[in-house]
Design a protein around this motif. Structure first.
Motif: not given
Length: 398
Positions: A196, A198-199, A275
């Motif tokens: 997934q 993101g951060q 990413d």
């Protein structure tokens, strides 16, 4: 008072450099001192007189807080961990908070409780475990580990195929070499949502299997940031060899106890598309050997401190009785708060100290353990483990 560095008469190591060579990293050997918890804290050897340290070690050993440790009259890292583990046991299992916050220093209150244990013949509950008498939850997790090996020997992933083909020595084991001896300490990391973007946050779960019982913690198995030109390092799933060691070696004021790769380093793969997720395109990259992917403390858990390491947060944990233990009142948020009083409460590393003390105090001479990194989907390889166990742990302690 007995603390790190306290020793009985005639118990000081004749060769202090040789003593620390087996415990410290080379960059730490300029100081023949014990590293404390606080920023900049180093402890000198301090004589106690008589056999006070040895007597305490004998009680701790009999009670199950350093069963494989030597009674040598010197309060080193194992003995200090055993003291702190005993303090936490009295606080959490016995429910007696008169002992105060676990700090690894045997003062008047802790000595009272230790003498009580000796008089009453108490022993830690994990001392009841044996090869034929492990707890039911411990057996479930061992069953999962064995099912995982069986599954991936037949159907290896892209990364596990790369591990099998990696020719240089490393601390990452090939699937065929995965070992699940019940005499060993096993730490399981459960990586969630690895693909997934993101951060990356502290939403992963760690399960410690030791002496036939199970403890659970939370943190992250993923990097939260990285300035590396090729992308952040993700530790590859599988089994890795770790041992007692040190994190932040470049900063002698902040260097702190951690678990580190046993020898040359573990295998990682880079987040090549940057990413912050382990996606299909990343899996096409090459494996690298990295000696700095440690298992270390990450504050109370309000942010992700990792640049590739496996991070354990201090806010809370679930003990061998499956009870939630809240450490937030005394779990420091940053290095700056360690060893200080905040709101009148002494600040420690909280739940992380429990994990590192269990490993340090209960391990063998090499202070080693096996670290198994799994994906959350791997929990479904045996019906013995609930597929949503990670989410349930996080709901309790994160």
């Amino acid at each position: 008072m007995i603390r790190l560095g306290t020793y009985d008469v005639d118990s000081m190591p004749a060769d202090r450099r040789g003593y620390f060579r087996g415990l410290h990293e080379p960059v730490m050997l300029a100081r023949l001192l014990f590293r404390g918890e606080r920023v900049g804290q180093w402890h000198k050897f301090s004589a106690s007189g008589g056999r006070d340290v040895a007597k305490v070690q004998e009680i701790l050993k009999t009670a199950g807080f350093m069963p494989l440790g030597k009674v040598d009259g010197l309060c080193g890292y194992r003995t200090a961990s055993a003291i702190r583990l005993f303090q936490e046991y009295v606080r959490s299992v016995e429910g007696d908070d008169s002992i105060g916050t676990a700090d690894g220093v045997l003062g008047q209150r802790s000595r009272f409780h230790l003498d009580r244990w000796k008089t009453d013949g108490h022993r830690a509950e994990w001392m009841q475990s044996s090869g034929d008498n492990y707890g039911p939850e411990y057996r479930k997790w061992m069953k999962l580990l064995k099912a995982t090996k069986s599954h991936y020997r037949q159907s290896p992933t892209t990364l596990l195929k790369k591990v099998a083909e990696f020719e240089r020595p490393s601390d990452t084991r090939k699937v065929s070499d995965w070992r699940f001896d019940t005499d060993d300490i096993h730490l399981i990391g459960i990586r969630r949502d690895e693909a997934q973007p993101g951060q990356r946050t502290n939403d992963d779960v760690f399960v410690l299997l030791v002496h036939g019982v199970v403890f659970k913690f939370f943190g992250t198995t993923d990097p939260g940031k990285s300035s590396h030109r090729d992308g952040a390092p993700f530790l590859v799933p599988g089994q890795h060899r770790y041992r007692f060691g040190w994190h932040k070696q470049s900063d002698q004021e902040k260097v702190c106890r951690a678990l580190k790769p046993e020898t040359s380093g573990v295998l990682i793969i880079r987040d090549s598309d940057r990413d912050m997720a382990l996606t299909h395109s990343d899996l096409e990259g090459r494996l690298e050997r990295n000696p700095g992917i440690n298992v270390h403390w990450g504050g109370r858990g309000v942010s992700n401190w990792s640049q590739g390491c496996q991070v354990i947060c201090g806010k809370g944990y679930i003990n061998h009785r499956n009870e939630k233990l809240d450490c937030s009142a005394f779990a420091a948020t940053t290095y700056a708060n360690l060893g200080k009083k905040v709101g009148g409460v002494y600040q420690t590393k909280g739940a992380y100290s429990v994990l590192v003390d269990l490993v340090t105090a209960l391990s063998g001479d090499q202070h080693s353990l096996s670290y198994m990194l799994l994906y959350e989907k791997d929990l479904g390889l045996t019906p013995a483990i609930e597929s949503d166990v990670a989410a349930k742990v996080l709901a309790q302690v994160a």
